[in-house]
Design a protein around this motif. Structure first.
Motif, short mmCIF file in Angstrom:
data_model
loop_
_atom_site.label_atom_id
_atom_site.label_comp_id
_atom_site.label_asym_id
_atom_site.label_seq_id
_atom_site.Cartn_x
_atom_site.Cartn_y
_atom_site.Cartn_z
N ALA A 1 6.79 5.80 16.31
CA ALA A 1 8.15 5.92 15.78
C ALA A 1 8.20 5.47 14.32
CB ALA A 1 9.13 5.11 16.62
N LEU A 2 7.60 4.33 14.03
CA LEU A 2 7.59 3.82 12.66
C LEU A 2 6.80 4.75 11.74
CD1 LEU A 2 7.03 0.00 13.28
CD2 LEU A 2 9.02 1.02 12.16
N GLY A 3 5.64 5.22 12.20
CA GLY A 3 4.81 6.08 11.37
C GLY A 3 5.45 7.41 11.06
N ILE A 4 6.02 8.04 12.08
CA ILE A 4 6.66 9.35 11.89
C ILE A 4 7.89 9.24 10.99
CG2 ILE A 4 7.96 11.15 13.12
CD1 ILE A 4 5.93 10.85 15.39
N TYR A 5 8.65 8.15 11.15
CA TYR A 5 9.84 7.96 10.32
C TYR A 5 9.45 7.66 8.87
CZ TYR A 5 14.25 5.92 8.68
OH TYR A 5 15.39 5.63 7.97
N THR A 6 8.51 6.75 8.68
CA THR A 6 8.12 6.35 7.33
C THR A 6 7.39 7.46 6.60
OG1 THR A 6 7.92 4.08 8.14
CG2 THR A 6 6.96 4.54 5.99
N ALA A 7 6.74 8.34 7.35
CA ALA A 7 5.99 9.45 6.73
C ALA A 7 6.88 10.34 5.88
CB ALA A 7 5.30 10.29 7.82
N MET B 1 5.50 3.82 -3.84
CA MET B 1 4.81 3.83 -2.54
C MET B 1 4.81 2.44 -1.93
SD MET B 1 3.32 5.81 -0.35
CE MET B 1 2.70 7.25 -1.24
N MET B 2 4.62 1.42 -2.76
CA MET B 2 4.64 0.06 -2.24
C MET B 2 6.03 -0.31 -1.75
SD MET B 2 2.51 -2.24 -1.48
CE MET B 2 1.08 -1.76 -2.46
N SER B 3 7.07 0.21 -2.41
CA SER B 3 8.43 -0.02 -1.94
C SER B 3 8.64 0.59 -0.55
CB SER B 3 9.44 0.58 -2.93
OG SER B 3 9.37 -0.07 -4.17
N VAL B 4 8.03 1.74 -0.31
CA VAL B 4 8.11 2.37 1.00
C VAL B 4 7.46 1.49 2.06
CG1 VAL B 4 7.30 4.32 2.40
CG2 VAL B 4 8.23 4.73 0.11
N PHE B 5 6.31 0.90 1.73
CA PHE B 5 5.62 0.06 2.71
C PHE B 5 6.31 -1.29 2.90
CE2 PHE B 5 2.10 3.03 1.84
CZ PHE B 5 1.80 3.36 3.15
N ILE B 6 6.98 -1.78 1.88
CA ILE B 6 7.78 -3.00 2.06
C ILE B 6 8.93 -2.71 3.02
CG2 ILE B 6 9.40 -4.54 0.88
CD1 ILE B 6 7.54 -4.48 -1.54
N ALA B 7 9.55 -1.54 2.87
CA ALA B 7 10.61 -1.15 3.81
C ALA B 7 10.05 -1.01 5.22
CB ALA B 7 11.25 0.16 3.35
N LEU B 8 8.84 -0.47 5.35
CA LEU B 8 8.20 -0.35 6.66
C LEU B 8 7.99 -1.72 7.28
CD1 LEU B 8 6.55 1.02 8.93
CD2 LEU B 8 4.57 0.96 7.39
N LEU B 9 7.54 -2.67 6.48
CA LEU B 9 7.32 -4.03 6.99
C LEU B 9 8.61 -4.60 7.57
CD1 LEU B 9 5.58 -6.58 7.30
CD2 LEU B 9 6.25 -7.20 4.96
N LYS B 10 9.69 -4.43 6.86
CA LYS B 10 10.98 -4.96 7.35
C LYS B 10 11.49 -4.16 8.55
CE LYS B 10 12.71 -4.81 3.16
NZ LYS B 10 13.64 -4.94 2.01
N LEU C 1 2.46 -8.21 -0.66
CA LEU C 1 2.46 -6.78 -0.97
C LEU C 1 2.74 -6.54 -2.44
CD1 LEU C 1 4.30 -5.25 2.13
CD2 LEU C 1 1.87 -5.14 1.59
N SER C 2 3.63 -7.34 -3.02
CA SER C 2 3.93 -7.20 -4.45
C SER C 2 2.71 -7.55 -5.29
CB SER C 2 5.10 -8.11 -4.83
OG SER C 2 6.27 -7.75 -4.11
N TRP C 3 1.97 -8.57 -4.86
CA TRP C 3 0.73 -8.92 -5.56
C TRP C 3 -0.27 -7.78 -5.47
CZ3 TRP C 3 -4.12 -9.31 -3.32
CH2 TRP C 3 -5.13 -9.77 -4.18
N ALA C 4 -0.39 -7.18 -4.28
CA ALA C 4 -1.29 -6.04 -4.11
C ALA C 4 -0.88 -4.88 -5.00
CB ALA C 4 -1.31 -5.60 -2.64
N GLN C 5 0.43 -4.67 -5.14
CA GLN C 5 0.92 -3.60 -6.01
C GLN C 5 0.49 -3.84 -7.45
OE1 GLN C 5 5.21 -2.91 -6.00
NE2 GLN C 5 5.13 -2.50 -8.19
N ARG C 6 0.66 -5.06 -7.94
CA ARG C 6 0.28 -5.36 -9.33
C ARG C 6 -1.22 -5.19 -9.53
NH1 ARG C 6 4.13 -9.45 -8.49
NH2 ARG C 6 2.48 -10.97 -8.03
#
Length: 218
Positions: free
Chosen positions: A94-100, A149-158, A203-208
């Protein structure tokens, strides 16, 4: 700190559940998002139509309804018994299909930043559409979309906390489990917030780090 030290088992299980949902759901979203993003810019009308239909349908559907479909509609159709492992797998899907859908649109925006002349030159030397995308366009597109893209994955985390309402163990379910042990629910919520802030900062550190490594020279 007693809320944590006295309940290590709940916090550890919740953190592991959240990380499994995040990484497995993120991998599925990335793979499916790349495919759908490529379909969205494909020269084949049918591919563009299918990609557009998928994105516009799923992205405009609330995530909770997507979870309802996977938790209550899909299992009877497939004859599945809702064990903890099955619930976790369905939550990841569900998370993967939605976030995709968001990954696909991010990829599409990155593709649009690549000069058209590069794709035309690649086709002129005989490369197929798939080769143009994988060898010329996608590498440049990924470098230009690291922040969104990192913003998308931050939203996925939440968004992993939504799975708590469907019987999946993660940090979002910590309050329910600890309330049965008499823990202060406000403190539990605050600690969950703190853990998520730490994860988002990582995640923000990884983005930088990725931006510094793959910065596009202008």
């Amino acid at each position: 700190m007693n809320v944590i030290t006295d309940n290590w088992d709940v916090w550890a299980e919740g953190l592991v559940g959240t990380l499994i949902l995040f990484f497995a759901g993120g991998l599925l979203a990335l793979l499916l998002g790349i495919i759908v993003g490529a379909m969205r810019v494909s020269p084949i009308p049918v591919a563009r139509t299918v990609g557009s239909l998928y994105v516009n349908t799923i992205r405009n559907t609330p995530l909770t309804l997507v979870f309802f479909a996977f938790a209550f509609a899909l299992p009877p159709l497939l004859g599945l018994r809702l064990t903890s492992e099955v619930s976790l797998t369905l939550a990841i899907c569900a998370l993967g299909i939605y976030t995709a859908t968001y990954v696909a649109e991010t990829i599409r925006s990155g593709i649009n930043t690549v000069p058209v002349g590069q794709a035309e030159a690649a086709r002129a030397v005989g490369l197929t559409f798939g080769q143009v995308m994988t060898l010329v366009v996608m590498p440049q597109a990924f470098r230009s979309v690291i922040p969104p893209m990192m913003s998308v994955f931050i939203a996925l985390l939440k968004n992993t906390t939504v799975a708590a309402g469907f019987g999946v163990v993660n940090l979002g379910a910590a309050r329910n489990y600890l309330s049965e042990r008499g823990a202060n629910q406000m403190l539990v919520i605050i600690w969950v917030m703190v853990i998520f802030v730490v994860l988002v900062l990582l995640l923000s550190w990884a983005q930088r780090a990725l931006e510094n490594k793959w910065r596009v020279a202008r």
